[in-house]
Scaffold this motif. Structure first.
Motif, PDB file in Angstrom:
ATOM      1  N   GLY A 293      -5.963  -6.752   0.458  1.00  0.00           N
ATOM      2  CA  GLY A 293      -4.610  -6.754  -0.104  1.00  0.00           C
ATOM      3  C   GLY A 293      -3.594  -7.434   0.775  1.00  0.00           C
ATOM      4  N   THR A 294      -3.995  -8.491   1.461  1.00  0.00           N
ATOM      5  CA  THR A 294      -3.081  -9.151   2.394  1.00  0.00           C
ATOM      6  C   THR A 294      -1.889  -9.791   1.698  1.00  0.00           C
ATOM      7  N   ASN A 295      -2.019 -10.133   0.407  1.00  0.00           N
ATOM      8  CA  ASN A 295      -0.927 -10.771  -0.341  1.00  0.00           C
ATOM      9  C   ASN A 295      -0.224  -9.796  -1.283  1.00  0.00           C
ATOM     10  N   ASP A 296      -0.458  -8.491  -1.146  1.00  0.00           N
ATOM     11  CA  ASP A 296       0.197  -7.510  -2.008  1.00  0.00           C
ATOM     12  C   ASP A 296       1.692  -7.465  -1.703  1.00  0.00           C
ATOM     13  N   SER A 297       2.464  -7.229  -2.743  1.00  0.00           N
ATOM     14  CA  SER A 297       3.919  -7.242  -2.584  1.00  0.00           C
ATOM     15  C   SER A 297       4.520  -5.916  -3.018  1.00  0.00           C
ATOM     16  N   CYS A 298       5.751  -5.685  -2.611  1.00  0.00           N
ATOM     17  CA  CYS A 298       6.493  -4.467  -2.946  1.00  0.00           C
ATOM     18  C   CYS A 298       6.809  -4.468  -4.436  1.00  0.00           C
ATOM     19  N   ASP A 299       6.605  -3.334  -5.094  1.00  0.00           N
ATOM     20  CA  ASP A 299       6.863  -3.237  -6.525  1.00  0.00           C
ATOM     21  C   ASP A 299       8.347  -3.202  -6.854  1.00  0.00           C
ATOM     22  N   ARG A 300       9.199  -3.082  -5.859  1.00  0.00           N
ATOM     23  CA  ARG A 300      10.639  -3.031  -6.117  1.00  0.00           C
ATOM     24  C   ARG A 300      11.327  -4.345  -5.765  1.00  0.00           C
ATOM     25  N   CYS A 301      11.114  -4.815  -4.516  1.00  0.00           N
ATOM     26  CA  CYS A 301      11.790  -6.051  -4.095  1.00  0.00           C
ATOM     27  C   CYS A 301      10.869  -7.263  -4.131  1.00  0.00           C
ATOM     28  N   HIS A 302       9.561  -7.027  -4.370  1.00  0.00           N
ATOM     29  CA  HIS A 302       8.556  -8.090  -4.517  1.00  0.00           C
ATOM     30  C   HIS A 302       8.325  -8.895  -3.234  1.00  0.00           C
ATOM     31  N   ALA A 303       8.696  -8.331  -2.103  1.00  0.00           N
ATOM     32  CA  ALA A 303       8.393  -8.993  -0.828  1.00  0.00           C
ATOM     33  C   ALA A 303       6.937  -8.752  -0.465  1.00  0.00           C
ATOM     34  N   VAL A 304       6.250  -9.786   0.017  1.00  0.00           N
ATOM     35  CA  VAL A 304       4.846  -9.671   0.401  1.00  0.00           C
ATOM     36  C   VAL A 304       4.767  -8.946   1.735  1.00  0.00           C
ATOM     37  N   ARG A 305       4.055  -7.817   1.748  1.00  0.00           N
ATOM     38  CA  ARG A 305       3.955  -7.014   2.967  1.00  0.00           C
ATOM     39  C   ARG A 305       2.513  -6.679   3.339  1.00  0.00           C
ATOM     40  N   GLY A 306       1.555  -6.852   2.486  1.00  0.00           N
ATOM     41  CA  GLY A 306       0.161  -6.581   2.827  1.00  0.00           C
ATOM     42  C   GLY A 306      -0.095  -5.123   3.136  1.00  0.00           C
ATOM     43  N   THR A 307      -0.569  -4.848   4.358  1.00  0.00           N
ATOM     44  CA  THR A 307      -0.864  -3.465   4.745  1.00  0.00           C
ATOM     45  C   THR A 307       0.386  -2.660   5.059  1.00  0.00           C
ATOM     46  N   ASP A 308       1.545  -3.320   5.177  1.00  0.00           N
ATOM     47  CA  ASP A 308       2.792  -2.619   5.479  1.00  0.00           C
ATOM     48  C   ASP A 308       3.502  -2.178   4.201  1.00  0.00           C
ATOM     49  N   LEU A 309       2.734  -1.686   3.249  1.00  0.00           N
ATOM     50  CA  LEU A 309       3.282  -1.113   2.024  1.00  0.00           C
ATOM     51  C   LEU A 309       2.950   0.370   1.992  1.00  0.00           C
ATOM     52  N   TRP A 310       3.819   1.132   1.321  1.00  0.00           N
ATOM     53  CA  TRP A 310       3.684   2.584   1.323  1.00  0.00           C
ATOM     54  C   TRP A 310       3.513   3.098  -0.095  1.00  0.00           C
ATOM     55  N   GLY A 311       2.525   3.999  -0.238  1.00  0.00           N
ATOM     56  CA  GLY A 311       2.236   4.564  -1.543  1.00  0.00           C
ATOM     57  C   GLY A 311       1.475   5.867  -1.423  1.00  0.00           C
ATOM     58  N   SER A 312       0.817   6.256  -2.491  1.00  0.00           N
ATOM     59  CA  SER A 312       0.207   7.583  -2.580  1.00  0.00           C
ATOM     60  C   SER A 312      -0.858   7.834  -1.525  1.00  0.00           C
ATOM     61  N   THR A 313      -1.556   6.798  -1.062  1.00  0.00           N
ATOM     62  CA  THR A 313      -2.667   7.017  -0.127  1.00  0.00           C
ATOM     63  C   THR A 313      -2.256   7.000   1.340  1.00  0.00           C
ATOM     64  N   ASP A 314      -1.115   6.430   1.660  1.00  0.00           N
ATOM     65  CA  ASP A 314      -0.745   6.364   3.085  1.00  0.00           C
ATOM     66  C   ASP A 314       0.608   6.998   3.393  1.00  0.00           C
ATOM     67  N   TRP A 315       1.105   7.862   2.485  1.00  0.00           N
ATOM     68  CA  TRP A 315       2.320   8.605   2.823  1.00  0.00           C
ATOM     69  C   TRP A 315       2.176   9.408   4.112  1.00  0.00           C
ATOM     70  N   PRO A 316       0.984   9.994   4.430  1.00  0.00           N
ATOM     71  CA  PRO A 316       0.885  10.756   5.680  1.00  0.00           C
ATOM     72  C   PRO A 316       1.255   9.960   6.929  1.00  0.00           C
ATOM     73  N   LEU A 317       1.065   8.646   6.901  1.00  0.00           N
ATOM     74  CA  LEU A 317       1.388   7.839   8.076  1.00  0.00           C
ATOM     75  C   LEU A 317       2.880   7.540   8.185  1.00  0.00           C
TER      76      LEU A 317
END
Length: 649
Positions: A293-317
């Motif tokens: 997912g290196t080219n995944d983007s933010c669902d709100r601002c659409h900026a490409v962040r890759g692993t630096d995105l936050w969601g249901s699986t990495d909220w603990p971090l």
């Protein structure tokens, strides 16, 4: 910095593979004979399996032998070396020779302990740098080899060259110079690929330390600089992982300005004659070759962040990127400076977890539930945020600014109606705070599943209710849950649990008789009557009556007596209090009709005027001013204002 003490047993598996293997060998004579014929090769194969790869074993075994040996050999220098060349810190045996010596049982135990630490760190590394959707390692076999080999070597480097906690008074500068020379030589002996593996492991340990510090910090808004985190990574992988598990943050002595590892790394890389861009690229790809997912983007601002995105699986971090004190800054206006608001918020988010020893799993569950509850809130115009979405850190900040205060307001309303005592009665002396006792009792009963029985042992309450010299009196909590209320009795072990359950039922039925479909508000607004009903059932901790009819009869008698007493003390309530004579209200008629007028009126002034008109109509020879003075005198002297207003309300 020696780590000779084995890793804590609570992080080790219940049954280790080598123990199962040893038990299997002992159970078969044929396997035992094979083991006796090839002891070295079998021990080496087990050790390779523990480390995860044959190429990792030399680095792991070199670390283990250094830890077992300790630092004693570091001080063994020849006198002429000290005089002519300064203090010399010898290198550990090279990895090419480390396998020539058979592996002992003590070394095998440490290999197992340290191997588990490295595997757990690998899971977190993969979670952050490989695949954000999985909390378990998704590294390929080649990537796992690079990570483990680099981590073991960095661990050995920490054992050998970490800054001392206290500088020696004699030759401290000379020893520091000798340590730097030995560290430089350690790194120069590594191939370029292995050098960058080790640097990537060191960078990850510094990242983990910075995460620990942010997650632990609940008082300081300033964030730890990356340079300090790099220096403090000299704690080593084991202690850094322990802090990660325990939500703590150790702070080593003399590490902040030491330039630990990276100064020697820069000198070693200089010999490779690499450009800055080439060095950065090799360091970035030293372990992970391909990111999910290196080219995944933010669902709100659409900026490409890759692993630096936050969601249901990495909220603990997220706790390692937004500290608890940072959460308070997202409250609007001046609320971040209002400790009355921020302190309960911090407590709810777990600011005391590291003190109370709460496991990280519970803290992970808490931060995940908080973020999901905030996202699920129904807010006007809030259709951007979804549980399945992925958001960059900047958008997460915006989410918290927009909804954190709404979530906290709703949570406070829920908390205020959950666990609040409506009736408390103690029949023995308390040795600690009653508020704390009620909170503990509620935490005991509210967390029990509906299918469990309605009584439980409560040794944690003994310090509140049992004297220090008591001979082991055991306490038991008996409760029943009705709608929004818990009815709880704390009794000793001599009481019958079923009898207490019946007693609770009697008490509830008595309440229902008195209030007709009793609800929680009845207990709030009529607490005096509730106490009276309880006193009809129990006095001084002794059960007096269990017959609902008799209890209701006594309550009705008391209510009647209370009304008669009220009437005799308040002349406006009945006519007998005024017309019968006496200095107050002398010559005025019965005012029994006034009770109906005063009950439930909306305008006291209208009622007062009506009273004056009625008095003047019945007594033509009495002026309105005289009636006014007489009525005012009765109200102010015989009927206190608070009682009057309470009655009319």
């Amino acid at each position: 910095m020696s780590n000779a003490v084995p890793f804590p047993s609570n992080t080790r598996s219940a049954t280790r593979p080598q123990d199962v293997f040893a038990a299997t060998i002992r159970a078969s004579k044929q396997l035992w004979n094979i083991r006796c014929a090839h002891p070295k090769s079998i021990a080496r194969s087990v050790a390779e399996n523990t480390c995860g790869h044959p190429e990792v074993l030399p680095a792991a075994l070199r670390l283990v032998r250094k830890v077992i040996k300790g630092d004693d050999a570091d001080d063994e220098t020849e006198p002429e070396d000290e005089v002519e060349n300064g203090i010399v810190i010898p290198q550990e045996p090279p990895e090419t020779e480390i396998l020539d010596i058979p592996i002992t049982r003590e070394e095998a135990d440490l290999l197992d302990n340290y191997g588990q630490v490295v595997r757990l760190l690998q899971d977190v590394y993969s979670w952050r740098h490989k695949d954000r959707t999985s909390a378990t390692s998704q590294l390929t076999p080649a990537e796992a080899l690079h990570f483990k080999r680099g981590m073991y070597r960095f661990w050995l480097y920490c054992e050998c060259y970490s800054p001392p906690e206290y500088y020696a008074e004699v030759n401290s500068d000379a020893r520091e110079a000798a340590r730097e020379r030995a560290a430089d030589e350690f790194l120069r002996l590594l191939p370029a690929e292995h050098l960058f593996e080790m640097a990537a492991a060191a960078a990850f340990c510094a990242e983990m330390y910075e995460w620990n510090h942010t997650a632990w910090n609940s008082t300081d808004l300033s964030h730890l600089p990356a340079s300090l985190a790099r220096g403090r990574s000299c704690l080593g992988p084991r202690l850094i992982w322990e802090d990660f598990e325990n939500l703590g943050c150790d702070q080593p002595e003399n590490a902040d300005n030491s330039g630990f590892f990276w100064t020697s790394f820069e000198r070693a890389v200089t010999h490779l004659q690499l450009g800055q861009q080439s060095r950065d690229d090799r360091l970035a790809h030293a372990i992970v070759k391909e990111v999910v997912g290196t080219n995944d983007s933010c669902d709100r601002c659409h900026a490409v962040r890759g692993t630096d995105l936050w969601g249901s699986t990495d909220w603990p971090l997220l706790r390692g990127f937004i500290s608890l004190i940072d959460f308070t800054t997202f409250l609007p206006g001046r609320l971040p400076k209002n400790t009355t608001e921020t302190r309960p918020l911090l407590n709810h988010l777990g600011s005391e977890f590291w003190v109370t020893g709460v496991p990280r799993a519970k803290a992970d569950e808490l931060i995940t539930s908080v973020m999901e509850e905030i996202i699920d809130m129904e807010v006007d115009g809030g259709g951007i945020w979804t549980r399945d979405g992925w958001y960059c850190l900047e958008c997460v900040h915006e989410l918290l600014k927009e909804r954190l205060w709404r979530w906290w307001y709703a949570k406070k309303r829920d908390v205020n109606t959950s666990g609040v005592p409506r009736l408390t009665k103690f029949y023995s002396s308390l040795h600690r705070s009653s508020q704390t006792l009620v909170h503990k009792i509620f935490s005991l009963v509210s967390t029990r599943a509906p299918g469990l029985c309605n009584f439980l042992d409560a040794p944690e309450l003994e310090s509140f209710l049992t004297a220090q010299d008591a001979d082991g009196e055991k306490l038991r909590v008996v409760y029943r849950h009705y709608a929004t209320l818990y009815f709880v009795f704390v009794v000793d072990s001599a009481e019958s649990e079923l009898g207490i359950l019946d007693l609770i039922q009697v008490f509830v039925e008595s309440l229902d008789r008195s209030f007709e479909n009793v609800c929680e508000l009845d207990l709030v607004f009529h607490f005096d009557e509730v106490h009276q009903i309880l006193s009809e059932v129990i006095q001084g901790g002794i059960v007096l009556e269990t017959n609902v009819e008799e209890i209701d009869h006594q309550v009705q008698r008391a209510a009647k007596a209370r009304k008669e007493s009220f009437a005799s003390a308040n002349p406006l309530s009945l006519g007998t209090g005024v017309a019968g004579g006496g200095s107050r209200g002398s010559g005025l008629p019965s005012l029994g009709w006034l009770t109906e007028k005063l009950a439930g009126v909306g305008d006291l002034h209208e009622t007062y005027v009506h009273v004056i008109d009625r008095m003047t109509d019945e007594h033509n020879n009495v002026s309105r001013s005289a009636c006014h003075d007489s009525l005012s005198n009765m109200i102010t002297t015989q009927w206190p204002p608070m009682a009057f207003l309470s009655h009319t309300d």
